[in-house]
Design an enzyme around this catalytic site. Structure first.
Site, PDB file in Angstrom:
ATOM      1  N   ARG A  51       0.790  -1.349  -0.041  1.00  0.00           N
ATOM      2  CA  ARG A  51      -0.222   0.057   0.073  1.00  0.00           C
ATOM      3  C   ARG A  51       0.916   1.222   0.147  1.00  0.00           C
ATOM      4  O   ARG A  51       0.401   2.280  -0.515  1.00  0.00           O
ATOM      5  CB  ARG A  51      -1.002  -0.046   1.124  1.00  0.00           C
ATOM      6  CG  ARG A  51      -2.069  -0.864   1.112  1.00  0.00           C
ATOM      7  CD  ARG A  51      -2.811  -1.206   2.313  1.00  0.00           C
ATOM      8  NE  ARG A  51      -1.808  -1.960   3.205  1.00  0.00           N
ATOM      9  CZ  ARG A  51      -2.061  -3.282   3.665  1.00  0.00           C
ATOM     10  NH1 ARG A  51      -2.809  -4.014   3.023  1.00  0.00           N
ATOM     11  NH2 ARG A  51      -1.115  -3.809   4.445  1.00  0.00           N
ATOM     12  N   GLU A  88       4.496  -7.715  13.263  1.00  0.00           N
ATOM     13  CA  GLU A  88       3.448  -7.902  14.420  1.00  0.00           C
ATOM     14  C   GLU A  88       3.154  -9.251  14.210  1.00  0.00           C
ATOM     15  O   GLU A  88       2.636  -9.820  15.197  1.00  0.00           O
ATOM     16  CB  GLU A  88       2.403  -6.801  14.209  1.00  0.00           C
ATOM     17  CG  GLU A  88       1.287  -6.726  15.026  1.00  0.00           C
ATOM     18  CD  GLU A  88       0.027  -5.798  14.755  1.00  0.00           C
ATOM     19  OE1 GLU A  88      -0.063  -5.213  13.865  1.00  0.00           O
ATOM     20  OE2 GLU A  88      -0.770  -5.801  15.649  1.00  0.00           O
TER      21      GLU A  88
END
Ligand code: AMP
Length: 164
Positions: A51, A88
């Site tokens: 993105r 993460e």
């Protein structure tokens, strides 16, 4: 204009999907303007896979600079600079070309959609520095403050348009 997806891509991760924002003409334009306003002094924008490519190109056009795609591992032909780091959720690798683009003396802002644990921006920063660039900062649309990414990326300054 942000979609929240619980337990994606792993249980316990609250995925922030900016697709509706990016697909909206006014939303994309406003985000590109706001990110470009923070990328002071950049003569090249680095957008992080994937993105960050969309946002980085929009920001670069606003600033009148070029854009460099910081790719996920295995997409670029050799030679490459490589960084592997903790996400993460899991581990990941980022790469930039080690040939064909001289980053010596270039002043770069890193652009991505979300700052979570900070590992991605920190790895991109290392890569760009190893290529000879000066990295001035990173700008993201959304910062997940509870994950402490800003501290991981420090002393590189991070600008976020929104925090949760
Ligand atoms: P991190 O390295 O943990 O800061 O992760 C940042 C990268 O992973 C960005 O490229 C994001 O697109 C993606 N990412 C990590 N966590 C999330 C999340 N909760 N929602 C959306 N994207 C995320």
């Amino acid at each position: 204009m942000m979609r929240e997806v619980p337990d994606f891509p792993e249980p316990g991760i609250q995925f922030k999907d900016l697709t509706p924002l990016l697909a909206d003409a006014g939303g994309l334009s406003a985000v590109a303007d706001a990110l470009a306003a923070t990328a002071d002094g950049a003569d090249l924008i680095a957008g992080i896979d994937a993105r960050g490519f969309l946002l980085g190109a929009a920001v670069a056009i606003r600033l009148g600079t070029g854009v460099l795609a910081v790719r996920k591992g295995g997409k670029l032909p050799p030679p490459v600079h490589t960084e592997t780091y903790q996400l993460e959720y899991g581990t990941a690798t980022l790469e930039i070309p080690a040939d064909g683009l001289d980053l010596t003396g270039r002043t770069i802002w890193i652009i991505d959609d979300v700052l979570a644990t900070g590992g991605t921006v920190a790895a991109a920063n290392k890569l760009l520095i190893s290529g000879g660039a000066t990295v001035l900062g990173a700008a993201v649309v959304l910062e997940l403050t509870a994950l402490g990414g800003r501290e991981v990326v420090a002393p590189l300054p991070v600008t976020s348009l929104h925090t949760v």
